[in-house]
Design a protein around this motif. Structure first.
Motif, PDB file in Angstrom:
ATOM      1  N   MET A   1      38.495  39.795  26.728  1.00  0.00           N
ATOM      2  CA  MET A   1      39.369  38.968  27.857  1.00  0.00           C
ATOM      3  C   MET A   1      38.232  38.104  28.247  1.00  0.00           C
ATOM      4  N   GLU A   2      38.601  36.866  28.307  1.00  0.00           N
ATOM      5  CA  GLU A   2      37.395  35.849  28.747  1.00  0.00           C
ATOM      6  C   GLU A   2      37.625  35.516  30.502  1.00  0.00           C
ATOM      7  N   LEU A   3      36.558  35.550  31.027  1.00  0.00           N
ATOM      8  CA  LEU A   3      36.727  35.407  32.592  1.00  0.00           C
ATOM      9  C   LEU A   3      36.620  33.722  32.998  1.00  0.00           C
ATOM     10  N   TYR A   4      37.471  33.803  33.738  1.00  0.00           N
ATOM     11  CA  TYR A   4      37.496  32.511  34.389  1.00  0.00           C
ATOM     12  C   TYR A   4      36.418  32.174  35.392  1.00  0.00           C
ATOM     13  N   HIS A   5      35.835  30.840  35.315  1.00  0.00           N
ATOM     14  CA  HIS A   5      34.635  30.490  36.201  1.00  0.00           C
ATOM     15  C   HIS A   5      35.182  29.247  37.043  1.00  0.00           C
ATOM     16  N   SER A   6      35.313  29.555  38.448  1.00  0.00           N
ATOM     17  CA  SER A   6      35.635  28.406  39.025  1.00  0.00           C
ATOM     18  C   SER A   6      34.573  27.200  39.232  1.00  0.00           C
ATOM     19  N   PRO A   7      34.924  26.005  39.160  1.00  0.00           N
ATOM     20  CA  PRO A   7      34.051  25.016  39.361  1.00  0.00           C
ATOM     21  C   PRO A   7      33.462  24.931  40.395  1.00  0.00           C
ATOM     22  N   TRP A   8      33.931  25.755  41.397  1.00  0.00           N
ATOM     23  CA  TRP A   8      33.215  25.874  42.828  1.00  0.00           C
ATOM     24  C   TRP A   8      32.588  27.104  42.870  1.00  0.00           C
ATOM     25  N   GLU A   9      32.160  27.855  41.893  1.00  0.00           N
ATOM     26  CA  GLU A   9      31.689  29.424  41.949  1.00  0.00           C
ATOM     27  C   GLU A   9      30.501  29.027  43.104  1.00  0.00           C
ATOM     28  N   ALA A  10      30.530  30.131  43.935  1.00  0.00           N
ATOM     29  CA  ALA A  10      29.728  30.051  45.203  1.00  0.00           C
ATOM     30  C   ALA A  10      28.205  30.603  44.643  1.00  0.00           C
ATOM     31  N   TYR A  11      28.118  31.208  43.635  1.00  0.00           N
ATOM     32  CA  TYR A  11      26.619  31.537  43.179  1.00  0.00           C
ATOM     33  C   TYR A  11      26.811  32.044  41.643  1.00  0.00           C
ATOM     34  N   PRO A  12      25.818  31.496  40.743  1.00  0.00           N
ATOM     35  CA  PRO A  12      25.885  31.365  39.247  1.00  0.00           C
ATOM     36  C   PRO A  12      26.023  32.999  38.669  1.00  0.00           C
ATOM     37  N   PHE A  13      25.733  33.986  39.322  1.00  0.00           N
ATOM     38  CA  PHE A  13      25.568  35.103  38.936  1.00  0.00           C
ATOM     39  C   PHE A  13      26.685  36.205  39.324  1.00  0.00           C
ATOM     40  N   LEU A  14      27.710  35.603  39.960  1.00  0.00           N
ATOM     41  CA  LEU A  14      28.770  36.606  40.343  1.00  0.00           C
ATOM     42  C   LEU A  14      29.608  37.147  39.375  1.00  0.00           C
ATOM     43  N   SER A  15      29.702  36.657  38.449  1.00  0.00           N
ATOM     44  CA  SER A  15      30.434  37.034  37.104  1.00  0.00           C
ATOM     45  C   SER A  15      29.761  37.956  36.356  1.00  0.00           C
ATOM     46  N   ASP A  16      28.322  38.309  36.442  1.00  0.00           N
ATOM     47  CA  ASP A  16      27.717  39.196  35.780  1.00  0.00           C
ATOM     48  C   ASP A  16      28.314  40.527  35.579  1.00  0.00           C
ATOM     49  N   SER A  17      27.966  41.042  34.407  1.00  0.00           N
ATOM     50  CA  SER A  17      28.401  42.422  34.011  1.00  0.00           C
ATOM     51  C   SER A  17      28.480  43.352  35.257  1.00  0.00           C
ATOM     52  N   PRO A  18      29.443  44.190  35.396  1.00  0.00           N
ATOM     53  CA  PRO A  18      29.611  45.138  36.796  1.00  0.00           C
ATOM     54  C   PRO A  18      28.266  46.178  36.631  1.00  0.00           C
ATOM     55  N   GLU A  19      27.812  46.338  35.420  1.00  0.00           N
ATOM     56  CA  GLU A  19      26.683  47.464  35.189  1.00  0.00           C
ATOM     57  C   GLU A  19      25.181  46.722  35.823  1.00  0.00           C
ATOM     58  N   ASP A  20      25.369  45.333  35.638  1.00  0.00           N
ATOM     59  CA  ASP A  20      24.062  44.676  36.043  1.00  0.00           C
ATOM     60  C   ASP A  20      24.040  44.607  37.644  1.00  0.00           C
ATOM     61  N   LEU A  21      23.183  45.209  37.985  1.00  0.00           N
ATOM     62  CA  LEU A  21      23.017  45.402  39.645  1.00  0.00           C
ATOM     63  C   LEU A  21      22.170  44.204  40.313  1.00  0.00           C
ATOM     64  N   ARG A  22      21.687  43.295  39.402  1.00  0.00           N
ATOM     65  CA  ARG A  22      20.810  42.174  40.018  1.00  0.00           C
ATOM     66  C   ARG A  22      21.516  41.490  41.201  1.00  0.00           C
ATOM     67  N   CYS A  23      22.680  40.811  40.864  1.00  0.00           N
ATOM     68  CA  CYS A  23      23.611  40.270  41.593  1.00  0.00           C
ATOM     69  C   CYS A  23      23.726  40.936  42.979  1.00  0.00           C
ATOM     70  N   ASP A  24      24.250  42.212  42.793  1.00  0.00           N
ATOM     71  CA  ASP A  24      24.453  43.168  44.075  1.00  0.00           C
ATOM     72  C   ASP A  24      23.150  43.254  44.757  1.00  0.00           C
ATOM     73  N   PHE A  25      22.118  43.421  44.536  1.00  0.00           N
ATOM     74  CA  PHE A  25      20.942  43.222  45.067  1.00  0.00           C
ATOM     75  C   PHE A  25      20.665  42.059  45.767  1.00  0.00           C
ATOM     76  N   GLU A  26      20.831  40.740  45.122  1.00  0.00           N
ATOM     77  CA  GLU A  26      20.674  39.647  45.754  1.00  0.00           C
ATOM     78  C   GLU A  26      21.484  39.245  46.804  1.00  0.00           C
ATOM     79  N   LEU A  27      22.944  39.861  46.557  1.00  0.00           N
ATOM     80  CA  LEU A  27      23.951  39.701  47.671  1.00  0.00           C
ATOM     81  C   LEU A  27      23.459  40.510  49.026  1.00  0.00           C
ATOM     82  N   LEU A  28      23.096  41.801  48.701  1.00  0.00           N
ATOM     83  CA  LEU A  28      22.731  42.619  49.655  1.00  0.00           C
ATOM     84  C   LEU A  28      21.523  42.097  50.514  1.00  0.00           C
ATOM     85  N   THR A  29      20.552  41.586  49.934  1.00  0.00           N
ATOM     86  CA  THR A  29      19.501  40.887  50.549  1.00  0.00           C
ATOM     87  C   THR A  29      19.747  39.901  51.306  1.00  0.00           C
ATOM     88  N   ASP A  30      20.693  39.037  50.841  1.00  0.00           N
ATOM     89  CA  ASP A  30      21.015  37.843  51.425  1.00  0.00           C
ATOM     90  C   ASP A  30      22.072  38.232  52.653  1.00  0.00           C
TER      91      ASP A  30
END
Length: 172
Positions: A1-30
């Motif tokens: 399945m190909e993910l849709y990426h909005s041209p207005w995506e709020a942060y470039p890593f939001l669509s990272d794999s669910p196993e990749d916790l780096r974006c979750d870390f960044e959102l939580l620190t934000d």
């Protein structure tokens, strides 16, 4: 399945794999930094306002750590540890057991931040369990932040004339 990426995506890593916790870390620190700003807006004491601004900066310096490198200095971590000790002394006798997260608005905000920092520690351990290295000083910082916000809540309640409400668990 190909993910849709909005041209207005709020942060470039939001669509990272669910196993990749780096974006979750960044959102939580934000979120922690943003709520620290909220707590700062609830303060009139200029010393605490300056302290919270510095804490906010430390959180944002930690934000890209899992994707880049850890740049919070040992001196900054020691500063936070010293602040925690000052707050511990200031709050001496206010908490000998568990307390309910209540009191003045600023203390309640600090309690929310305390819990979010514990969630940050948990997320870091999950990241480590996946086989990634986690800078020990980053774990120290996250744990210190949780302690800082807890102690700050006690001090803020004391300054506001609010008593702590002891919680007696039925399970422990």
């Amino acid at each position: 399945m190909e993910l849709y990426h909005s041209p207005w995506e709020a942060y470039p890593f939001l669509s990272d794999s669910p196993e990749d916790l780096r974006c979750d870390f960044e959102l939580l620190t934000d979120e922690i930094a943003s709520r620290t700003g909220l707590l700062r807006s609830q303060m009139e004491d200029e010393t605490l306002r300056a302290e919270l601004l510095r804490v906010c900066e430390l959180v944002y310096h930690a934000n890209p750590t899992l994707r880049t490198r850890f740049t919070v200095t040992p001196e900054e971590i020691q500063w936070l540890a010293d602040v925690c000790e000052r707050l511990r002394v200031q709050s001496e006798g206010r908490c000998t057991r568990f307390v309910l997260p209540q009191g003045c608005t600023a203390a309640c905000t600090a309690h929310i931040l305390r819990v979010q920092c514990k969630a940050l520690v948990r997320l870091l351990y999950r990241h480590a369990h996946q086989g990634h290295s986690v800078e020990p000083a980053l774990l120290d910082l996250a744990n210190l932040l949780s302690g800082y916000f807890f102690l700050l809540a006690l001090v803020l309640n004391a300054q506001a004339g609010q008593e702590e409400a002891e919680f007696i668990s039925r399970n422990y």
